[in-house]
Motif scaffolding. Structure first.
Motif, short mmCIF file in Angstrom:
data_model
loop_
_atom_site.label_atom_id
_atom_site.label_comp_id
_atom_site.label_asym_id
_atom_site.label_seq_id
_atom_site.Cartn_x
_atom_site.Cartn_y
_atom_site.Cartn_z
N UNK A 208 -20.37 35.96 3.21
CA UNK A 208 -19.94 34.58 2.98
C UNK A 208 -21.08 33.61 3.18
N UNK A 209 -21.87 33.83 4.21
CA UNK A 209 -23.01 32.95 4.48
C UNK A 209 -24.01 33.01 3.33
N UNK A 210 -24.28 34.23 2.84
CA UNK A 210 -25.21 34.38 1.71
C UNK A 210 -24.65 33.71 0.46
N UNK A 211 -23.37 33.90 0.22
CA UNK A 211 -22.73 33.30 -0.95
C UNK A 211 -22.73 31.78 -0.86
N UNK A 212 -22.41 31.24 0.32
CA UNK A 212 -22.40 29.79 0.50
C UNK A 212 -23.79 29.21 0.25
N UNK A 213 -24.82 29.92 0.67
CA UNK A 213 -26.19 29.45 0.45
C UNK A 213 -26.52 29.40 -1.03
N UNK A 214 -26.11 30.43 -1.76
CA UNK A 214 -26.34 30.45 -3.21
C UNK A 214 -25.59 29.32 -3.89
N UNK A 215 -24.31 29.15 -3.52
CA UNK A 215 -23.48 28.13 -4.17
C UNK A 215 -23.99 26.72 -3.89
N UNK A 216 -24.58 26.51 -2.72
CA UNK A 216 -25.10 25.19 -2.36
C UNK A 216 -26.24 24.76 -3.28
N UNK A 217 -26.92 25.73 -3.87
CA UNK A 217 -28.06 25.41 -4.75
C UNK A 217 -27.64 25.21 -6.20
N UNK A 218 -26.34 25.42 -6.51
CA UNK A 218 -25.85 25.29 -7.88
C UNK A 218 -25.09 23.98 -8.02
N UNK A 219 -25.73 22.98 -8.57
CA UNK A 219 -25.10 21.67 -8.69
C UNK A 219 -25.01 21.20 -10.13
N UNK A 220 -25.82 21.74 -11.02
CA UNK A 220 -25.88 21.23 -12.38
C UNK A 220 -24.70 21.66 -13.23
N UNK A 221 -24.40 20.87 -14.25
CA UNK A 221 -23.40 21.21 -15.25
C UNK A 221 -23.98 20.92 -16.62
N UNK A 222 -23.56 21.70 -17.60
CA UNK A 222 -23.97 21.48 -18.99
C UNK A 222 -22.97 22.16 -19.90
N UNK A 223 -22.95 21.73 -21.12
CA UNK A 223 -22.15 22.42 -22.11
C UNK A 223 -22.81 23.74 -22.47
N UNK A 224 -22.06 24.82 -22.39
CA UNK A 224 -22.63 26.15 -22.56
C UNK A 224 -22.40 26.68 -23.97
N UNK A 225 -23.35 27.47 -24.44
CA UNK A 225 -23.16 28.30 -25.63
C UNK A 225 -22.84 29.69 -25.11
N UNK A 226 -21.65 30.17 -25.41
CA UNK A 226 -21.12 31.42 -24.85
C UNK A 226 -20.85 32.40 -25.98
N UNK A 227 -21.37 33.63 -25.85
CA UNK A 227 -21.21 34.65 -26.87
C UNK A 227 -20.47 35.84 -26.29
N UNK A 228 -19.38 36.24 -26.96
CA UNK A 228 -18.67 37.48 -26.63
C UNK A 228 -18.87 38.44 -27.79
#
Length: 202
Positions: free
Chosen positions: A16-36
């Motif tokens: 959880x501590x490792x995950x929280x650290x990773x998530x804290x660094x993810x703040x940006x948002x953008x419209x994504x191009x997604x391919x399936x």
């Protein structure tokens, strides 16, 4: 608590501590191009799952179907009957190329679908556009991959998500995309003589 329970709790606390650290660094948002893409089942299903999420969040969205337009699918029936104010639905295709057996007609249908797709993507009010089975139209060169890539790169609004489905996605599209998932075929009932069924395939 037992030693095993203690070890598990400590292990989960570290995770959880490792995950929280990773998530804290993810703040940006953008419209994504997604391919399936890929040979496995679930490409369109996943795309429609995202469309339903948008509907649930009251985010305007749209669907353009490039191949399955001749079918009355469950997702089309559901969306048109219940959510047409939030999700525009355009069935532009006339069936798979081996069904129409008319390349000129297939190209015309794909081009018409792409013009509608561009119109929807340009609309800043629409937050997600699903281009269902567009990769098949690209595979058969019914659409110019360079035109599709350059449009998504240069004209897509910054916060609009575009989902492109279908097997055999072109490398140029994969390179441009922000998220690419390849569905892997492990086992399919069609190979055992089972036909496509309501609720599973359509």
């Amino acid at each position: 608590m037992s030693a095993d329970t203690d070890r598990h709790a400590m292990k989960m606390a570290k995770k959880k501590a490792a995950r929280d650290k990773i998530m804290a660094s993810k703040e940006g948002e953008k419209g994504l191009v997604i391919v399936h893409t890929g040979p496995g089942k679930g490409k369109s299903s996943s795309g429609f799952g995202m469309i339903l999420r948008c509907i649930a969040h009251e985010m305007p969205c749209a669907v353009v179907q490039f191949i399955k337009g001749a079918w009355q699918t469950g997702e089309r029936t559901l969306i048109e009957a219940n959510f047409s104010e939030l999700c525009q639905f355009y069935a532009m295709g006339e069936g798979f190329t081996w069904e129409t057996q008319d390349k000129t007609r297939d190209i015309a249908a794909a081009q018409k679908g792409w013009e509608k797709a561009k119109e929807l993507i340009r609309d800043p009010e629409i937050k997600m556009v699903l281009l269902d089975e567009i990769n098949i139209a690209l595979r058969y060169d019914y659409l110019d991959i360079n035109d599709v890539v350059s449009f998504l790169r240069d004209e897509k609004p910054e916060m609009t998500h575009v989902v492109l489905t279908g097997r055999n996605a072109k490398e140029e599209l994969i390179e441009l995309a922000d998220l690419v998932t390849e569905m892997t075929l492990v086992k399919h009932p069609f190979r055992s003589g089972i036909k496509g069924q309501k609720g599973v395939e359509f």
